[in-house]
Design an enzyme around this catalytic site. Structure first.
Site, PDB file in Angstrom:
ATOM      1  N   GLY A  12     -16.517  47.669  -5.765  1.00  0.00           N
ATOM      2  CA  GLY A  12     -16.626  46.320  -5.220  1.00  0.00           C
ATOM      3  C   GLY A  12     -17.251  46.368  -3.849  1.00  0.00           C
ATOM      4  O   GLY A  12     -16.575  46.681  -2.865  1.00  0.00           O
ATOM      5  N   LEU A  13     -18.541  46.076  -3.769  1.00  0.00           N
ATOM      6  CA  LEU A  13     -19.287  46.230  -2.509  1.00  0.00           C
ATOM      7  C   LEU A  13     -19.800  44.881  -2.015  1.00  0.00           C
ATOM      8  O   LEU A  13     -20.927  44.753  -1.565  1.00  0.00           O
ATOM      9  CB  LEU A  13     -20.454  47.205  -2.715  1.00  0.00           C
ATOM     10  CG  LEU A  13     -20.059  48.605  -3.179  1.00  0.00           C
ATOM     11  CD1 LEU A  13     -21.294  49.438  -3.517  1.00  0.00           C
ATOM     12  CD2 LEU A  13     -19.211  49.312  -2.126  1.00  0.00           C
ATOM     13  N   GLY A  14     -18.931  43.869  -2.082  1.00  0.00           N
ATOM     14  CA  GLY A  14     -19.267  42.542  -1.588  1.00  0.00           C
ATOM     15  C   GLY A  14     -19.134  42.466  -0.086  1.00  0.00           C
ATOM     16  O   GLY A  14     -19.298  43.457   0.633  1.00  0.00           O
ATOM     17  N   MET A  60     -16.574  42.161   1.902  1.00  0.00           N
ATOM     18  CA  MET A  60     -15.556  43.043   2.464  1.00  0.00           C
ATOM     19  C   MET A  60     -15.839  44.493   2.103  1.00  0.00           C
ATOM     20  O   MET A  60     -15.922  45.363   2.972  1.00  0.00           O
ATOM     21  CB  MET A  60     -14.168  42.634   1.961  1.00  0.00           C
ATOM     22  CG  MET A  60     -13.624  41.370   2.576  1.00  0.00           C
ATOM     23  SD  MET A  60     -12.977  41.593   4.247  1.00  0.00           S
ATOM     24  CE  MET A  60     -11.400  42.381   3.892  1.00  0.00           C
ATOM     25  N   ASP A 112     -20.728  48.825  -7.868  1.00  0.00           N
ATOM     26  CA  ASP A 112     -20.692  47.374  -7.888  1.00  0.00           C
ATOM     27  C   ASP A 112     -21.484  46.908  -9.103  1.00  0.00           C
ATOM     28  O   ASP A 112     -22.341  47.641  -9.611  1.00  0.00           O
ATOM     29  CB  ASP A 112     -21.311  46.803  -6.595  1.00  0.00           C
ATOM     30  CG  ASP A 112     -21.027  45.323  -6.415  1.00  0.00           C
ATOM     31  OD1 ASP A 112     -20.003  44.990  -5.783  1.00  0.00           O
ATOM     32  OD2 ASP A 112     -21.818  44.496  -6.906  1.00  0.00           O
ATOM     33  N   SER A 132      -7.085  42.823   6.122  1.00  0.00           N
ATOM     34  CA  SER A 132      -7.480  41.632   6.872  1.00  0.00           C
ATOM     35  C   SER A 132      -8.553  42.022   7.878  1.00  0.00           C
ATOM     36  O   SER A 132      -8.558  43.137   8.396  1.00  0.00           O
ATOM     37  CB  SER A 132      -6.274  41.030   7.601  1.00  0.00           C
ATOM     38  OG  SER A 132      -6.643  39.862   8.316  1.00  0.00           O
ATOM     39  N   LYS A 177       0.801  41.142   3.314  1.00  0.00           N
ATOM     40  CA  LYS A 177      -0.498  40.478   3.447  1.00  0.00           C
ATOM     41  C   LYS A 177      -0.403  39.033   2.967  1.00  0.00           C
ATOM     42  O   LYS A 177      -1.028  38.126   3.544  1.00  0.00           O
ATOM     43  CB  LYS A 177      -1.549  41.236   2.640  1.00  0.00           C
ATOM     44  CG  LYS A 177      -2.952  40.592   2.633  1.00  0.00           C
ATOM     45  CD  LYS A 177      -3.524  40.408   4.024  1.00  0.00           C
ATOM     46  CE  LYS A 177      -5.030  40.189   4.031  1.00  0.00           C
ATOM     47  NZ  LYS A 177      -5.500  39.104   3.157  1.00  0.00           N
ATOM     48  N   HIS A 204       1.225  37.222   5.760  1.00  0.00           N
ATOM     49  CA  HIS A 204       0.215  37.116   6.817  1.00  0.00           C
ATOM     50  C   HIS A 204      -0.706  35.930   6.551  1.00  0.00           C
ATOM     51  O   HIS A 204      -0.996  35.125   7.441  1.00  0.00           O
ATOM     52  CB  HIS A 204      -0.579  38.427   6.877  1.00  0.00           C
ATOM     53  CG  HIS A 204      -1.865  38.367   7.635  1.00  0.00           C
ATOM     54  ND1 HIS A 204      -3.022  37.822   7.117  1.00  0.00           N
ATOM     55  CD2 HIS A 204      -2.192  38.812   8.877  1.00  0.00           C
ATOM     56  CE1 HIS A 204      -4.002  37.907   8.002  1.00  0.00           C
ATOM     57  NE2 HIS A 204      -3.525  38.506   9.076  1.00  0.00           N
ATOM     58  N   ASN A 205      -1.181  35.799   5.315  1.00  0.00           N
ATOM     59  CA  ASN A 205      -2.098  34.718   4.996  1.00  0.00           C
ATOM     60  C   ASN A 205      -1.406  33.362   5.010  1.00  0.00           C
ATOM     61  O   ASN A 205      -2.018  32.350   5.367  1.00  0.00           O
ATOM     62  CB  ASN A 205      -2.756  34.966   3.639  1.00  0.00           C
ATOM     63  CG  ASN A 205      -3.846  36.019   3.725  1.00  0.00           C
ATOM     64  OD1 ASN A 205      -3.874  36.821   4.649  1.00  0.00           O
ATOM     65  ND2 ASN A 205      -4.748  36.013   2.763  1.00  0.00           N
ATOM     66  N   GLU A 221      -1.323  32.447   8.559  1.00  0.00           N
ATOM     67  CA  GLU A 221      -2.692  32.052   8.914  1.00  0.00           C
ATOM     68  C   GLU A 221      -2.958  30.603   8.519  1.00  0.00           C
ATOM     69  O   GLU A 221      -3.570  29.844   9.270  1.00  0.00           O
ATOM     70  CB  GLU A 221      -3.672  32.987   8.205  1.00  0.00           C
ATOM     71  CG  GLU A 221      -5.135  32.676   8.356  1.00  0.00           C
ATOM     72  CD  GLU A 221      -5.960  33.532   7.415  1.00  0.00           C
ATOM     73  OE1 GLU A 221      -6.603  32.975   6.509  1.00  0.00           O
ATOM     74  OE2 GLU A 221      -5.939  34.769   7.573  1.00  0.00           O
TER      75      GLU A 221
END
Length: 299
Positions: free
Chosen positions: A10-12, A14, A33, A115, A167, A170-171, A174
């Site tokens: 997965g090389l999007g 992020m 990817d 994050s 996480k 955390h979101n 946020e």
């Protein structure tokens, strides 16, 4: 720092930046990817063949079906002793199921909440990890390379599922912070008292108790478009907000701010509100989630 070899799937926005940061820190990354322009190998089988045992493979693919399907395919390719790190935003309940299924084949599993958005390559990422101590220790050089150079931004939060649980929380926090900034913007903009709304937010960046990276990003967005005319007042929820509210219900923990912020995002799908323009602008700043007006949108 110990150099490691890592397979990254997965090389999007992020994953691509994470791969670049790891390479800059001296680690070898073999990336896969679906896009031929970004990948180093053409298949998961080729990725596994390129890695030396015991292999470490990090997933940065969408939660749910894509993650489950990728893990299932990897489980047929990896060997006992290999390690999968799930770095997307999976539900912590799914982590436990994946870990149990992989354990039957001798494959280790760690969940890592990440994050930092599109700024992580430059600034480092916050990494929240769940898993067995020996498995986390094995991947610690990777976590050290991804987190900020100051040495902070990392926690081994507990066993499998704990990384994605914190996480998720955390979101949820946020959501509440973004909604508070958004409502403050709308109130000042609607008043006949404040002449410089952008300057007010900018002044809060130093010396005040609300100074934060989110505030920095808000000022950046307002400097680019002070009245946010180019942004729709629509904010998507990524899933973690819903899971946080559900977890609060499951544990009988009152979470009125996070719950209200989630419902405000639902409301944004009905009206083009100024507050939701701020939330949308903030998401665009830290995650690249551009939500701009289309030709058919009202002015």
């Amino acid at each position: 720092m110990t150099s490691m070899q890592l397979g990254l799937i997965g090389l999007g926005k992020m994953g691509g930046n994470m791969a670049a940061r790891l390479r800059e820190k001296g680690h070898e990354v073999v990336g896969y990817d679906r896009s031929p322009d970004q990948r180093d190998v053409a298949s998961l089988a080729e990725l596994v063949d390129r890695l030396a045992a015991p292999r470490t493979v990090w997933l940065m693919v969408p939660a749910g079906g894509p993650t489950t399907n990728t893990i299932a395919e990897l489980s047929e390719l990896l060997a006992p002793g290999d390690l999968i790190i799930e770095g997307g935003n999976s539900h912590y309940v799914d982590d436990r199921r994946h870990a149990d299924e992989l354990s039957a084949k001798g494959i280790r599993y760690v969940d890592a909440g990440v994050s930092g958005g599109v700024w992580g390559r430059q600034n480092g990422y916050g990494i929240m990890v769940g898993g067995a101590a020996e498995d986390v220790a094995h991947a610690k050089p990777i976590f050290d390379a991804l987190t900020p150079d100051s040495g902070g931004g990392y926690v081994h939060a507990g066993g499998v599922g704990a990384g994605h649980f914190v996480k998720m929380v955390h979101n949820g926090i946020e959501y509440g912070m973004m909604q508070a900034f958004a409502e403050g913007y709308e109130l000042m903009a609607a008043s006949d008292v404040v002449d410089d709304v952008v300057g007010t937010f900018d002044s809060w960046r130093e010396g005040t108790v609300v100074r934060s990276w989110l505030l920095d990003l808000l000022v950046r967005a307002l400097e680019e478009d002070p009245e946010l005319k180019g942004i729709r007042g629509y904010a998507q929820d990524s899933g973690e907000g819903r899971w946080t509210v559900q977890a609060a219900v499951d544990h009988a923990v009152p979470a009125p701010v996070i719950t209200a912020a989630l419902f405000a995002r639902f409301a944004s799908r009905q009206d083009d509100s100024p507050a939701m323009k701020v939330v949308a602008a903030l998401r665009n700043q830290f995650g690249g989630h551009a939500v701009t007006k289309s030709a058919g949108d009202p002015a």
